[in-house]
Design a protein around this motif. Structure first.
Motif, mmCIF file in Angstrom:
data_model
loop_
_atom_site.group_PDB
_atom_site.id
_atom_site.type_symbol
_atom_site.label_atom_id
_atom_site.label_comp_id
_atom_site.label_asym_id
_atom_site.label_seq_id
_atom_site.Cartn_x
_atom_site.Cartn_y
_atom_site.Cartn_z
ATOM 1 N N ILE A 1 -97.764 85.120 51.857
ATOM 2 C CA ILE A 1 -97.862 85.966 53.054
ATOM 3 C C ILE A 1 -98.722 87.183 52.752
ATOM 4 C CG2 ILE A 1 -96.582 87.431 54.656
ATOM 5 C CD1 ILE A 1 -94.222 85.492 54.371
ATOM 6 N N ALA A 2 -98.476 87.808 51.611
ATOM 7 C CA ALA A 2 -99.255 88.992 51.230
ATOM 8 C C ALA A 2 -100.735 88.653 51.117
ATOM 9 C CB ALA A 2 -98.729 89.554 49.906
ATOM 10 N N SER A 3 -101.046 87.489 50.576
ATOM 11 C CA SER A 3 -102.442 87.072 50.452
ATOM 12 C C SER A 3 -103.095 86.941 51.818
ATOM 13 C CB SER A 3 -102.521 85.723 49.720
ATOM 14 O OG SER A 3 -101.989 85.824 48.417
ATOM 15 N N THR A 4 -102.364 86.346 52.772
ATOM 16 C CA THR A 4 -102.904 86.164 54.123
ATOM 17 C C THR A 4 -103.074 87.500 54.822
ATOM 18 O OG1 THR A 4 -101.843 83.994 54.270
ATOM 19 C CG2 THR A 4 -102.525 85.016 56.332
ATOM 20 N N VAL A 5 -102.122 88.399 54.660
ATOM 21 C CA VAL A 5 -102.216 89.729 55.267
ATOM 22 C C VAL A 5 -103.435 90.473 54.734
ATOM 23 C CG1 VAL A 5 -101.116 91.999 55.358
ATOM 24 C CG2 VAL A 5 -99.758 89.943 55.799
ATOM 25 N N ALA A 6 -103.641 90.444 53.431
ATOM 26 C CA ALA A 6 -104.781 91.145 52.835
ATOM 27 C C ALA A 6 -106.097 90.565 53.337
ATOM 28 C CB ALA A 6 -104.708 91.057 51.315
ATOM 29 N N LEU A 7 -106.176 89.248 53.430
ATOM 30 C CA LEU A 7 -107.401 88.600 53.888
ATOM 31 C C LEU A 7 -107.686 88.915 55.348
ATOM 32 C CD1 LEU A 7 -109.598 86.404 53.055
ATOM 33 C CD2 LEU A 7 -108.127 84.790 54.270
ATOM 34 N N THR A 8 -106.653 88.826 56.197
ATOM 35 C CA THR A 8 -106.825 88.943 57.640
ATOM 36 C C THR A 8 -107.090 90.366 58.084
ATOM 37 O OG1 THR A 8 -105.303 87.065 57.895
ATOM 38 C CG2 THR A 8 -105.797 88.364 59.870
ATOM 39 N N PHE A 9 -106.351 91.325 57.531
ATOM 40 C CA PHE A 9 -106.401 92.694 58.058
ATOM 41 C C PHE A 9 -107.108 93.689 57.147
ATOM 42 C CE2 PHE A 9 -102.284 90.899 59.740
ATOM 43 C CZ PHE A 9 -102.810 90.554 60.962
#
Length: 511
Positions: free
Chosen positions: A169-177
Motif C-alpha cells: 500500500i505504501a508503495s502505491t501511495v508513494a507512486l500515485t501521489f
C-alpha cells in the motif's frame, strides 16, 4: 459555403502572439534563452482548434464546430474556446479516463476489483471530475474512506492493488501521489511509511465478492502496545506521533496534502502538464528522484504555486496551461537540438491514444464499436453507442484498443500506455475491413461523397473539415480536382480522399 484561403507561411503556424504571455511563458523563455534555443512561433487557429479539442475533451470537433471557430472574428476566441471545452461533458469523461488509468480501475486479474466495484470506483472518479472536486479533497477521500467497495467508490483505492500488505500500500501511495518509485528508497524509509497503513482492515460480507475496507481499531491498539506505531515516519524523515485512537491514514493524509508539503502539489502539477504535453517537466511523471531533475525547475515551481493558490483546482491549472503561449506554439521546432522537446520549445508531436483514435474514427463515420470482457457478468455489458473514453473498467476492451496500446491498468504507471506506432497498426488503418466498412457504410460519409460528386471543391472542403478540422490548401485542392477528373470517377475519388486523410500523420497524431 466559401473556401478559406490557405495559410500564408505554413499550415501549422501563424505570425504574431495569439495570447498574452503568462508566468509559464516567462519561466520557459528564460530557460530557452539560457540554453540558446529558439521557441517555435504560435500555431495556426486550425491547429489550436484540433489540439484543444483533443487535449481537453479527447474528441474531434465536428465540421460545423471547426467552421464556426475558423470563421469566428472574436478577439480572444482561443480563450473562449477553452472555457467552452472545460464545461463540456466530454471533459469529464476524458479526464476521468486519465484518472482511472492512474488509479487502476480494472475488474479482473491482477487487480480483481470485480465489475460492480470497478463501476462504483469509476463513477466516483468521474463525478469528482464533474463537480471539480479539489485535488487535495479527492486524495484525502481516497486515503481515508471506509466502507463497502461496492457502495463507497474511493475505498477501492485499497482494493485496486496487486497486493494490500502495508508495504505494498505504501508503495502505491508513494507512486500515485508523490511520483516516487520505492524500489529506489532505503528499506527503513518504506517501512516508516508502511506503518500508516498497518491498521487498514479488510473483511468480506454475505454478498459475493464484496469487501469492506475499514480502520481496524483493535489492531491499532495492539500495534501501539507492541511499539509498532511509534515507528511511523513521514517520507521527509519527520517522525509521526500515532496514539492508536486516530486512524493513522488520517494523520498521513494531513501531512501529505498540507500546503507546506511541496512534493504533493509538484507531483500533481507535473502529471497534469504531462497529460497535456505528453512529456513531464520531471519525466516520467512517476519517477521523481534526485538524479532525475526537472528539465525546467522554475516552470515546475510556477505550476506548483498556481495549483496551491487555486486551492488545488485542477481545472483552473489546465486553463492556465492551455492559455499560455508555450502551449499554443507550433509543433515545428526552430532548432535541431534534442532539447527542443524536453525544454518545450515547441508543442510535442505524439500519436492519439487508442481510445481517442477509435472514437475519432467512429465519430467521423457515425459508426460504433463492440467491446467485451473476460468476466461474464451484466456489469460488463457495454452498449455499442458508448465511446471508448467512457469505458468504466479497464478489463472491458476491444482488439483495436489492445493493438493501439491502451494501458492494462495493472500498476498505474504512465509507461503502461504505449503510443509508439507499429507496423500492425499501420496495416490495420491501411488495409483492414474494419476501417473500410466504417467508411463504406457511413451515412454521413455517403452525404459527403454525394456533395463531392456535385462539386469536388466544395465536397473536398467539407471532407477536410470533417477529418482534419481545417480547410484544404490551394495545392491540396488542385491535387484533389485533378484526381477527381481521372478515370477513377468522382465517387471513388471522394472515398479515397477520406481514406487517405484518415491514414495521414496529421490525423493520427496530436500536433
Amino acid at each position: 459555403m466559401g473556401i478559406a484561403p490557405a495559410a500564408a507561411a505554413s499550415l501549422f503556424e501563424t505570425s504574431g502572439p495569439t495570447t498574452t504571455a503568462n508566468d509559464i511563458d516567462q519561466a520557459v523563455r528564460r530557460r530557452l534563452n539560457r540554453l540558446k534555443l529558439a521557441a517555435a512561433p504560435p500555431c495556426s487557429d486550425a491547429v489550436f482548434l484540433r489540439r484543444a479539442f483533443l487535449d481537453l475533451i479527447g474528441t474531434l470537433p465536428t465540421a460545423d464546430e471547426a467552421r464556426q471557430f475558423l470563421n469566428w472574428n472574436k478577439a480572444n476566441k482561443r480563450i473562449a474556446l477553452v472555457n467552452q471545452l472545460l464545461s463540456r461533458e466530454e471533459f469529464v469523461q476524458y479526464w476521468g479516463m486519465k484518472w482511472c488509468d492512474l488509479l487502476r480501475v480494472k475488474a479482473e486479474f491482477p487487480i480483481n476489483l470485480w465489475p460492480n466495484a470497478a463501476q462504483a470506483y469509476d463513477r466516483w472518479i468521474r463525478e469528482s471530475v464533474r463537480e471539480n472536486k479539489p485535488y487535495d479533497h479527492m486524495v484525502r477521500e481516497l486515503l481515508t474512506s471506509s466502507g463497502s467497495n461496492f457502495r463507497v467508490g474511493p475505498v477501492n483505492f485499497y482494493r485496486a492493488m496487486q497486493s494490500n500488505t502495508p508495504r505494498d500500500i505504501a508503495s502505491t501511495v508513494a507512486l500515485t501521489f508523490m511520483g516516487e518509485r520505492v524500489d529506489r528508497w532505503p528499506a527503513e524509509r518504506l517501512d516508516g511509511l508502511a506503518v500508516f497503513f498497518s491498521c487498514v482492515g479488510f473483511k468480506g460480507t454475505r454478498e459475493w465478492k464484496e469487501e469492506v475496507v475499514y480502520f481496524d481499531s483493535v489492531k491499532a491498539v495492539d500495534e501501539q502496545a507492541n511499539g509498532n506505531l511509534a515507528k511511523a515516519v513521514f517520507p521527509d524523515g519527520t517522525p509521526a506521533s500515532l496514539d492508536g485512537q486516530v486512524d493513522p491514514r488520517e494523520v498521513f493524509a494531513d501531512w501529505l496534502i498540507c500546503r507546506e508539503n511541496a512534493s504533493f502539489a509538484r507531483c500533481a502539477a507535473n502529471r497534469i502538464w504531462f497529460w497535456l504535453f505528453g512529456r513531464g517537466i520531471v519525466h516520467e511523471p512517476d519517477d521523481f528522484r534526485s538524479d532525475n531533475p526537472a528539465s525546467c525547475p522554475e516552470l515546475l515551481n510556477t505550476l506548483e504555486k498556481k495549483l496551491i493558490a487555486s486551492k488545488y483546482d485542477c481545472r483552473e491549472l489546465i486553463r492556465f496551461i492551455v492559455s499560455s503561449q508555450t502551449y499554443q506554439q507550433s509543433p515545428v521546432p526552430r532548432s535541431d537540438s534534442q532539447q527542443a522537446d524536453t525544454q518545450f520549445a515547441c508543442y510535442p508531436l505524439r500519436r492519439l491514444e487508442a481510445e481517442v483514435l477509435i472514437d475519432a474514427i467512429c465519430g467521423i463515420t457515425d459508426s460504433t464499436e463492440s467491446y467485451s470482457s473476460a468476466i461474464p457478468e451484466p456489469f460488463t455489458f457495454i452498449p455499442e453507442q458508448q465511446r471508448s473514453i467512457e469505458l468504466p473498467d479497464g478489463s472491458i476492451t476491444s482488439s483495436f484498443l489492445e493493438m493501439f496500446g491502451r494501458p492494462p491498468r495493472d500498476t498505474g504507471m504512465a509507461n503502461e500506455r504505449n503510443n509508439q506506432p507499429t507496423s500492425a497498426q499501420r496495416l490495420h488503418m491501411l488495409n483492414s475491413s474494419h476501417i473500410r466498412r466504417k467508411i463504406e457504410r457511413s451515412e454521413s460519409m455517403k452525404t459527403l461523397i454525394a456533395k463531392f460528386q456535385k462539386n469536388p471543391v466544395q465536397g473536398a472542403a467539407e471532407i477536410y473539415l470533417t477529418v482534419l478540422s481545417r480547410y484544404p490548401t490551394d495545392v491540396e485542392l488542385a491535387v484533389v480536382e485533378q484526381y477527381a477528373k481521372g478515370s477513377i470517377g468522382k465517387r471513388r475519388a471522394a472515398f479515397d480522399l477520406v481514406w487517405a486523410l484518415m491514414n495521414s500523420s496529421e490525423f493520427l497524431y496530436r500536433h
